[in-house]
Scaffold this active site. Structure first.
Site, mmCIF file in Angstrom:
data_model
loop_
_atom_site.group_PDB
_atom_site.id
_atom_site.type_symbol
_atom_site.label_atom_id
_atom_site.label_comp_id
_atom_site.label_asym_id
_atom_site.label_seq_id
_atom_site.Cartn_x
_atom_site.Cartn_y
_atom_site.Cartn_z
ATOM 1 C CD GLU A 93 -67.182 2.528 57.353
ATOM 2 O OE1 GLU A 93 -66.883 1.875 56.337
ATOM 3 O OE2 GLU A 93 -67.148 2.057 58.504
ATOM 4 C CB CYS A 116 -69.470 2.729 49.697
ATOM 5 S SG CYS A 116 -70.286 2.234 51.176
ATOM 6 N N GLY A 174 -68.066 8.832 52.903
ATOM 7 C CA GLY A 174 -68.066 9.602 51.661
ATOM 8 C C GLY A 174 -66.913 9.174 50.775
ATOM 9 C CB SER A 175 -65.371 10.797 47.890
ATOM 10 O OG SER A 175 -65.000 12.043 48.446
HETATM 11 C C1 UN1 Z 1 -72.860 2.534 51.747
HETATM 12 O O1 UN1 Z 1 -73.007 2.322 50.552
HETATM 13 O O2 UN1 Z 1 -72.505 3.657 52.156
HETATM 14 O O3 UN1 Z 1 -73.677 -3.353 52.619
HETATM 15 C C2 UN1 Z 1 -73.135 1.552 52.799
HETATM 16 C C3 UN1 Z 1 -74.437 -2.519 52.115
HETATM 17 C C4 UN1 Z 1 -75.217 -1.634 53.045
HETATM 18 C C5 UN1 Z 1 -74.418 -0.448 53.421
HETATM 19 C C6 UN1 Z 1 -73.809 0.314 52.305
HETATM 20 N N1 UN1 Z 1 -75.603 -2.380 54.203
HETATM 21 O O4 UN1 Z 1 -74.569 -2.401 50.921
#
Ligand code: UN1
Length: 506
Positions: free
Chosen positions: A260, A294, A238-239
Site C-alpha cells: 500500500e 495516502c 508507506g512510500s
Molecule cells: C492510509 O492513509 O494509509 O480511506 C489509509 C481512508 C482510510 C485509510 C487510509 N480508511 O482514508
C-alpha cells in the site's frame, strides 16, 4: 520539574490504557508528539538478533494456531474488538497525541479497528472454498483454504493503529501469527495496541506465545522481517520508495507482498455537481488529517463552467479553516508530522510557483505551539498543467487545481500519473458517473461518485494500482491473500480415469 501538558497527557493516556511504564521509559527510541514537537517518551528497541528470534517464536505459534478451528480463532478477535471498544477514547487520544490527528479522526481510526474485528469475526465462519464440477466420473474437485504462516506488517505513521488491525484481524482468523514493525514515528500507539491484544489473549484463555509480536526499531529490524524465510507474507504500507526496496527482496525469496504505497488522488468536478456537497468532500479530502492520508485529495479537475465559483468558494474555506492543537474541539487541521514533512511541502510549493502556479496558503502558522511543531495553512495551488511536481505525491496538504472542458481529457489527465490509489467524480449526470467507473474511466483501485477519495469503509477492498503497489487489504475477498489455497481432487470410484482423456493402461 513541571511536565508540559502534552507529556502529561501522553503519560496519563498510556496509564489509562494500562501500558506499563517500562515499555515507554529509558529506551533508545525517542517518541515525539507533533502537537508540541516534544519528546514525550523513550521506548526500548529490539535488536536485529531479537527480531530474528521473535520471528522464529512466531513460527512456532503458527504451528499451534493453525490447528485451532477458525471460529475459535474468531473468538480471540472478538475479544480484541471488545478491548478496542472499551479503549476507543483513550487509544484515539493517543493517536491524536502521537500522529497529530484531530480527536474525531483519532477515534475514527480506532472505530476502523473495531469494524475490521467485527468483520473478521464473521469471516471466521465463512472461510469458504469452492466445489467445482469435475470432468471425471466419481470424482470431486474442491478447494481448501489453509493458514499461510507468519504475516509481517510494516505500517506508517499516518494510520498508526488501523493498518495493523486490517492485517492482524484477518491474519489471526486465517490462522496466522502477526509480527508488526510500526513506524519509528509512532511507537507508543503500537505498544498500546499490543497491550490490548495481550489483555484479549488472557481473556481468551491463553494463546501460543508469539501470536502477536511487536518489533520496535529502525530500518534494520524491518529488514529482518522482510528477509526472514519464516515470513511468507509481508504487508507493507508507506512510500513508493519504501515499496521499491521491499518488493524485490520479497520477490527474490518468492514471498507474497501486499503493498500500500503512494497515492496522488484526483477528483473531477463536473458542471452538474452538487457544489455544496462537493466542497465539503474536497475540504475533508484535501485538508483533513493535514493532507497526510495516502487517500488525501491532491489533484482537482474543475469544469470551466463551474471553475470560478468552485475555486472562489474553496479559497474562502482555505482562508478560514481552524488550524491548531488537534485536541481542541474547534480545530480541523492538526500539525504536520515533523520538520522534514514541512520542508518537503515547502519545496513542492516552490516548484509549483516556478511553473507558474498560483499558491494560496502553505505558510507556517501557530509557531507558539512549539519550535519543533509544524502547523501550516493548507495550500490551494492553481496550475495550468500537470507538471512533475503535480505528478508526484507530496505528503502534505497541497491541492493542485486544474481546469478542464471535456470529460475524456480530464480522465486522461487524471490517469496520467504514476500512482493509482483513489479517485472520484462529482456529477449528477448518470452517463458521466458510469463512464468514470467504467473500464475507460478512472484507473485507480478506488473510484467514487459524489464522495471524496479518502475515508474508505473497511467492507471494501482497500488499495490501488501502478506505483500504489497493487495490494488489497480489509474487506471483500482480501482474506484470501492471507491463506494458501489447496486444490483437492478426490476419486471415490474404483477406476482411475485420467484428466483430458489420457490413456495410460499398464
Ligand atoms: C492510509 O492513509 O494509509 O480511506 C489509509 C481512508 C482510510 C485509510 C487510509 N480508511 O482514508
Amino acid at each position: 520539574m513541571t511536565q508540559s501538558n502534552v507529556i502529561q497527557d501522553v503519560t496519563e493516556t498510556l496509564a489509562r490504557l494500562g501500558v506499563r511504564a517500562e515499555r515507554f521509559s529509558n529506551g533508545s527510541l525517542p517518541a515525539r508528539s507533533p502537537i508540541s514537537g516534544e519528546i514525550v517518551a523513550r521506548v526500548p528497541e529490539c535488536t536485529v538478533q531479537q527480531a530474528s528470534e521473535a520471528i522464529e517464536k512466531a513460527h512456532l505459534a503458527f504451528m499451534a494456531w493453525r490447528a485451532v478451528p477458525a471460529p475459535k480463532r474468531g473468538e480471540l478477535v472478538r475479544l480484541l474488538g471488545e478491548e478496542l471498544r472499551a479503549a476507543r477514547e483513550d487509544l484515539g487520544r493517543l493517536v491524536t497525541l502521537e500522529a497529530g490527528k484531530i480527536l474525531s479522526e483519532g477515534q475514527g481510526e480506532v472505530q476502523e479497528m473495531i469494524d475490521i474485528c467485527d468483520y473478521a469475526v464473521g469471516l471466521s465462519r465463512q472461510l469458504c472454498g469452492l466445489t467445482i464440477a469435475s470432468e471425471r466420473p466419481d470424482h470431486r474437485l474442491m478447494e481448501n483454504w489453509h493458514p499461510l504462516g507468519v504475516v509481517g506488517v510494516i505500517s506508517a505513521f499516518n494510520f498508526p493503529v488501523a493498518v495493523w488491525s486490517w492485517n492482524a484481524a484477518l491474519a489471526l482468523v486465517c490462522g496466522n501469527p502477526v509480527v508488526w514493525k510500526p513506524s519509528e514515528k509512532t511507537p507508543l500507539t503500537a505498544i498500546a495496541v499490543q497491550t490490548l491484544f495481550e489483555r484479549a489473549a488472557a481473556k481468551f484463555g491463553g494463546v501460543p506465545e508469539g501470536l502477536s509480536t511487536l518489533l520496535i526499531g529502525g530500518r534494520a529490524v524491518g529488514e529482518v522481517l522482510v528477509d526472514h524465510p519464516r515470513v511468507p507474507l509481508v504487508s507493507a504500507t508507506g512510500s513508493t520508495q519504501m515499496g521499491r526496496t521491499v518488493a524485490p527482496k520479497l520477490a527474490a525469496r518468492f514471498a507474497r507482498s501486499i503493498l500500500e504505497l503512494g497515492g496522488n488522488n484526483g477528483a473531477i468536478v463536473a458542471p452538474t455537481a452538487d457544489m455544496n456537497l462537493a466542497l465539503r468532500a474536497i475540504a475533508f479530502g484535501a485538508m483533513g488529517t493535514a493532507g497526510q492520508r495516502c487517500t488525501s485529495l491532491r489533484r482537482l479537475f474543475v469544469h470551466t463552467a463551474v471553475y470560478e465559483d468552485c475555486v472562489a468558494r474553496l479559497k474562502k474555506v482555505y482562508d478560514s479553516v481552524a488550524i491548531g492543537d488537534p485536541r481542541r474541539q474547534d480545530v480541523l487541521i492538526g500539525p504536520l508530522v515533523d520538520k522534514q514533512s514541512y520542508q518537503t511541502m515547502q519545496q513542492s510549493l516552490e516548484q509549483a510557483v516556478a511553473i507558474g502556479g498560483k499558491v494560496l496558503g502553505g505558510t507556517r502558522v501557530q509557531p507558539e505551539l512549539g519550535d519543533d511543531a509544524y502547523y501550516v495553512r493548507p495550500a490551494l495551488v492553481e496550475v495550468n498543467s500537470q507538471d512533475d511536481v503535480v505528478r508526484r505525491e507530496t505528503f502534505a496538504p497541497i491541492l493542485y487545481v486544474m481546469r478542464y472542458e471535456n470529460l475524456q481529457d480530464a480522465i486522461h489527465l487524471h490517469n496520467e500519473v504514476p500512482q493509482g490509489l483513489s479517485s472520484c467524480i462529482f456529477t449528477n449526470d448518470l452517463r458521466e458517473a458510469e463512464y468514470f467507473l467504467s473500464a475507460l474511466g478512472s484507473d485507480c483501485g478506488i473510484a467514487n461518485v459524489n464522495i471524496g477519495p479518502s475515508g474508505a469503509e473497511i467492507g471494501g477492498a482497500f488499495g490501488g494500482e501502478k506505483e500504489t503497489g497493487g495490494g488489497r487489504e480489509a474487506g471483500s475477498d482480501c482474506w484470501k491473500g492471507y491463506m494458501r489455497r489447496a486444490t483437492n481432487t478426490i476419486n471415490y470410484g474404483t477406476r482411475l480415469p485420467l484428466a483430458q482423456g489420457v490413456k495410460f493402461d499398464i
